[in-house]
Design an enzyme around this catalytic site. Structure first.
Site, PDB file in Angstrom:
ATOM      1  N   GLY A 458      55.560  41.895  47.897  1.00 25.68           N
ATOM      2  CA  GLY A 458      56.563  42.620  47.134  1.00 25.68           C
ATOM      3  C   GLY A 458      57.277  41.697  46.178  1.00 25.68           C
ATOM      4  O   GLY A 458      56.827  40.579  45.894  1.00 25.68           O
ATOM      5  N   GLY A 459      58.427  42.156  45.663  1.00 23.24           N
ATOM      6  CA  GLY A 459      59.171  41.360  44.713  1.00 23.24           C
ATOM      7  C   GLY A 459      59.675  40.055  45.310  1.00 23.24           C
ATOM      8  O   GLY A 459      59.868  39.066  44.602  1.00 23.24           O
ATOM      9  N   PHE A 460      59.900  40.037  46.627  1.00 23.79           N
ATOM     10  CA  PHE A 460      60.381  38.829  47.288  1.00 23.79           C
ATOM     11  C   PHE A 460      59.256  37.829  47.459  1.00 23.79           C
ATOM     12  O   PHE A 460      59.444  36.621  47.291  1.00 23.79           O
ATOM     13  CB  PHE A 460      60.965  39.216  48.656  1.00 23.79           C
ATOM     14  CG  PHE A 460      61.673  38.084  49.371  1.00 23.79           C
ATOM     15  CD1 PHE A 460      62.999  37.807  49.105  1.00 23.79           C
ATOM     16  CD2 PHE A 460      61.013  37.309  50.310  1.00 23.79           C
ATOM     17  CE1 PHE A 460      63.650  36.774  49.763  1.00 23.79           C
ATOM     18  CE2 PHE A 460      61.652  36.281  50.976  1.00 23.79           C
ATOM     19  CZ  PHE A 460      62.978  36.008  50.697  1.00 23.79           C
ATOM     20  N   LYS A 477      58.504  37.789  55.757  1.00 22.63           N
ATOM     21  CA  LYS A 477      58.513  37.734  54.299  1.00 22.63           C
ATOM     22  C   LYS A 477      58.888  36.328  53.849  1.00 22.63           C
ATOM     23  O   LYS A 477      59.901  35.779  54.285  1.00 22.63           O
ATOM     24  CB  LYS A 477      59.518  38.745  53.728  1.00 22.63           C
ATOM     25  CG  LYS A 477      59.116  40.191  53.926  1.00 22.63           C
ATOM     26  CD  LYS A 477      60.252  41.148  53.595  1.00 22.63           C
ATOM     27  CE  LYS A 477      60.665  41.088  52.155  1.00 22.63           C
ATOM     28  NZ  LYS A 477      61.660  42.129  51.808  1.00 22.63           N
ATOM     29  N   ASP A 572      68.368  50.070  45.379  1.00 22.19           N
ATOM     30  CA  ASP A 572      66.924  49.991  45.125  1.00 22.19           C
ATOM     31  C   ASP A 572      66.181  50.961  46.055  1.00 22.19           C
ATOM     32  O   ASP A 572      65.164  50.608  46.654  1.00 22.19           O
ATOM     33  CB  ASP A 572      66.416  48.567  45.314  1.00 22.19           C
ATOM     34  CG  ASP A 572      65.069  48.342  44.621  1.00 22.19           C
ATOM     35  OD1 ASP A 572      64.706  49.160  43.748  1.00 22.19           O
ATOM     36  OD2 ASP A 572      64.395  47.347  44.946  1.00 22.19           O
TER      37      ASP A 572
END
Length: 766
Positions: A458-460, A477, A572
């Site tokens: 994902g964005g992370f 993550k 979000d």
């Protein structure tokens, strides 16, 4: 194929020499150590019809046939341009057939060419241009920008068709660099008319290749090739499989690693009508994580597989295996699921295996083994679903059940203490947290088996599946170096989730700050709602399942808005941030940019304090995901609860329609349309059936669907004062679920009354 047989055959084989002057071959030899390029797409633009695949279209000597037998796929998109005039080959144009160069796409302003690609791979392309319009007869009349791009970078060049490749003459443009596609996978070529140009851009053909990033000369590890050969020779039905098992592509019943010299990770040989014994040589496959021989006719005993230290799943159900259950199965450190159902096994369950099964470290299934199931200690695992019965059967069972009961009791007390108290967020310095514990990087490596199993990104950054020593699963993550998020979002996530607890908010188990930023969450087995709706997850065909998931997500967001002091705005909300566990319970995740007020952390800069307390830097930048962002928020740049309500309205339309928030217009004009615009248009015309996801079962109540559509429309109202709050949304969804279930609303279970759902997840989280 021979009629009535699944055995392929070949009548002849023709080998054609390739010139080293071919640009893809040249690139492979001199830039990729002779590693092959795999064709992704080879398109003939402006094709006369959609079925005109060009390969053998004329005499080789006349240049109308492809001397290398390449197949050119027709592409009829956009404005076609066709000529009967023979085009001349320019220098080094790879012998593209003249018939390919006699058609082109030439739109007035601009167009994009998109290709299906895989994240984490390198690509190479060749473009072919020929000016075939007699109306272009001088420089400056067709000037356009040609750009290849993905999410990481863009390369641009500008061409004047008359000056650069002239009338009826070809030009080849190729990537002088490899193009790396990161996540999310996107690769497109954009052609845009210059402001001074009379005509728009043109293109005749393109070839796109993916690097096969393996040295085929090395091959799969020799010992593992030998094991696979033993397997194929042991079972007559597999003898047609030969050659390297992993390269260039793995056999369809294997999964291999992506190492320079691949190793075999998984074997899937269920339902293959196999006879005989399981080869003992499988014990040499040290990296094997999944082994399935289910639903065959295998006999003999279970061989010694004690060296398979990474094995997670062993599925031998529905065979004719005999003998005792071997003790080594209780010694395998990574084993999570063992299915021995419906065999002829006897004896008792080995002590260590029994202990792991009773404490849920291993999911053990034994139903259908009569001689095992008559033993007292096996009875709990002989149910059809493999679940232990509630009974006292021995001292070890009693101790185990008592331990589990104590743990559950403590968990219940913790849950109710958190659930019915305000989640007041006390100001604390960075990383001084409530429940989330600081986990060392060494332990992170151990949990993830050195980051072996990436399950998403994902964005992370990348997300890995991990396992604690007691068998509990985790999602780990890791902040990637090129992530759009950073330390501020990391701190915000840790700070909020370590103090905010609800059945429908994802649970943060721990974090790590050195040498990398890492977050450890409870594992959600079914991925995200986005995965289920748009591919990659479990398809939700039942409307009531989608409806319940929406309600549970609304309950989690309601808790943020009204159950916390001060309230929290997620900012979000989207389908990819609504996660689903193995019981189809939904939880809201990703709080990196969430916002709460009235909190003053210690010893930080003004800008850092603002980020810590509000999730917004002093730049007042709008945060969120395109397609879900409230236009009113874009104007005011002041986030409040209505921002989440708007985004949730988009999610509701996703649930009903199965469409993504932004899709390309079906008219094919290159324009994009928002899901709300499309759905509301059909809704106003009373065409409800036109927007219902066709993949859903037709066993649903149209009334309940209409209720959700009406609710989504209210959530997207451009006057935010008219939007419902999350409490109302939750109640409306509960009412819609009661209509779907044909029940009295007063008897329908509240989405927040989910202790059982929560406890199931809590037990697996640790």
């Amino acid at each position: 194929m021979i009629e009535g047989s699944d055995v392929p055959f070949i009548s002849s084989l023709v080998l054609r020499p390739l010139s080293k002057l071919l640009h893809p071959l040249n690139f492979s030899i001199y830039h990729q150590n002779s590693r092959p390029l795999v064709t992704v797409s080879r398109r003939n633009y402006g094709a006369r019809n959609s079925s005109e695949y060009l390969r053998y279209s004329g005499s080789d000597s006349e240049g109308y046939s492809d001397v290398y037998d390449r197949i050119w796929e027709p592409d009829t998109d956009g404005t076609p341009l066709v000529t009967t005039q023979r085009t001349d080959f320019g220098l080094g144009t790879d012998n593209v057939p003249i018939s390919v160069m006699q058609t082109a796409r030439a739109d007035n302003e601009s167009f994009s060419l998109r290709f299906n690609v895989t994240a984490g791979s390198w690509y190479f392309y060749c473009q072919y241009f020929a000016e075939i319009s007699p109306d272009v007869n001088g420089p400056g009349q067709r000037v356009f920008e040609n750009a290849d791009k993905n999410y990481s970078y863009t390369y641009k060049n500008t061409y004047d068709s008359y000056k650069d490749f002239q009338l009826y003459s070809t030009l080849l443009v190729y990537a002088s660099h490899g193009i790396y596609v990161d996540f999310p996978p996107k690769f497109e070529v954009q052609l845009i008319r210059s402001n001074t140009s009379i005509n728009g851009p043109i293109i005749n053909a393109i070839e796109v290749f993916r690097y096969l990033n393996k040295d085929l000369s090395l091959g799969t590890i020799n010992q593992e090739v030998s094991v696979v050969t033993t397997i194929t020779e042991s079972f007559g039905g597999l003898r047609s499989w030969n050659g390297d098992p992993c390269l260039p592509y793995a056999y369809n019943w294997l999964a291999c690693s992506s190492d320079e010299r691949p190793s075999i990770n998984e074997i899937h040989l269920a339902n293959q009508d196999l006879n005989g014994e399981i080869p003992s040589e499988i014990d040499s496959l040290k990296n094997l994580t999944v082994l399935s021989f289910a639903s065959n006719k295998l006999s003999g005993s279970i061989p010694d597989l004690s060296s398979l230290s990474k094995l997670k799943v062993l599925d031998l159900r529905d065979n004719n295996l005999s003998g005792q259950i071997p003790p080594f199965l209780g010694e395998l450190p990574a084993l999570e699921k063992l299915d021995l159902s419906n065999n002829n096994l006897d004896g008792v369950i080995p002590e260590k295996l029994l202990t792991k099964a009773l404490t849920s470290i291993i999911d053990l299934r034994l139903a259908g083994n009569e001689n095992v199931c008559i033993a007292q200690n096996a009875e709990p695992f002989c149910n059809a679903d493999g679940k232990p019965k509630k009974q006292s059967i021995s001292l070890i069972v009693g101790i185990s059940i008592a331990s589990v009961a104590t743990f559950v009791g403590v968990a219940v007390l913790l849950f109710f203490a958190r659930r019915y108290s305000k989640c007041y967020i006390k100001p604390r310095p960075p990383y001084e947290n409530g429940d989330a514990r600081n986990i060392s990087y060494k332990d992170i490596q151990s949990i993830t088996n050195n980051f072996e199993n990436e399950v998403g990104r994902g964005g992370f950054g990348p997300v890995y599946r991990g396992a604690f020593k007691n068998g509990g699963a985790a999602a780990v993550k890791v902040l990637s170096k090129d992530s759009t998020q950073g330390q501020k979002e990391f701190r915000n996530e840790v700070r909020l989730l370590s103090r905010v607890h609800h059945a429908h908010l994802v649970k943060l188990l721990g974090y790590c700050t050195e040498p990398e930023l890492v977050l450890v969450y409870e594992f959600m087995a079914n991925g995200s709602l986005f995965d289920s709706l748009h591919g990659g997850g479990e398809l939700l065909t039942m409307w009531k399942d989608r409806l319940r998931i929406a309600g549970e997500a609304a309950a989690g967001l309601e808790y943020l808005h009204v159950g916390c002091d001060p309230p929290i705005v997620h900012r979000d909300v989207k389908s990819s941030n609504i996660l689903i566990n193995g019981k189809l319970c939904a939880k809201v995740s990703d709080f990196g940019i969430s916002k709460s007020r009235n909190v003053r952390p210690f010893s930080m800069s003004t800008n850092e304090q603002q980020m810590w307390t509000t999730g917004v830097s002093s730049s007042t930048a709008v945060r969120g995901t395109p397609g879900y962002i409230d236009p009113l928020y874009v104007e005011s740049r002041v986030p409040d609860a209505s921002v989440d309500v708007y985004a949730f309205g988009v999610v509701l339309f996703e649930i009903v329609t199965g469409r993504k928030p932004i899709t390309q217009d079906v008219e094919g004009d290159g324009k994009y349309i928002h899901i709300a615009e499309w759905a509301k248009s059909n809704h106003k015309r009373g065409q409800l059936s036109a927007i219902i996801d066709p993949r859903m079962s037709n066993v649903l109540s149209l009334t309940s669907v209409l209720m959700v559509v009406d609710l989504a429309v209210k959530c997207l109202d451009m006057n935010k004062k008219n939007r419902p709050n999350m409490s109302t949304i939750k109640q409306e969804l509960q009412l819609a679920l009661s209509v779907e279930s044909n029940k009295d609303p007063s008897t329908t279970k509240s989405f927040e009354n989910v202790e059982a759902c929560y406890m199931r997840s809590f037990m697996h989280a640790r």
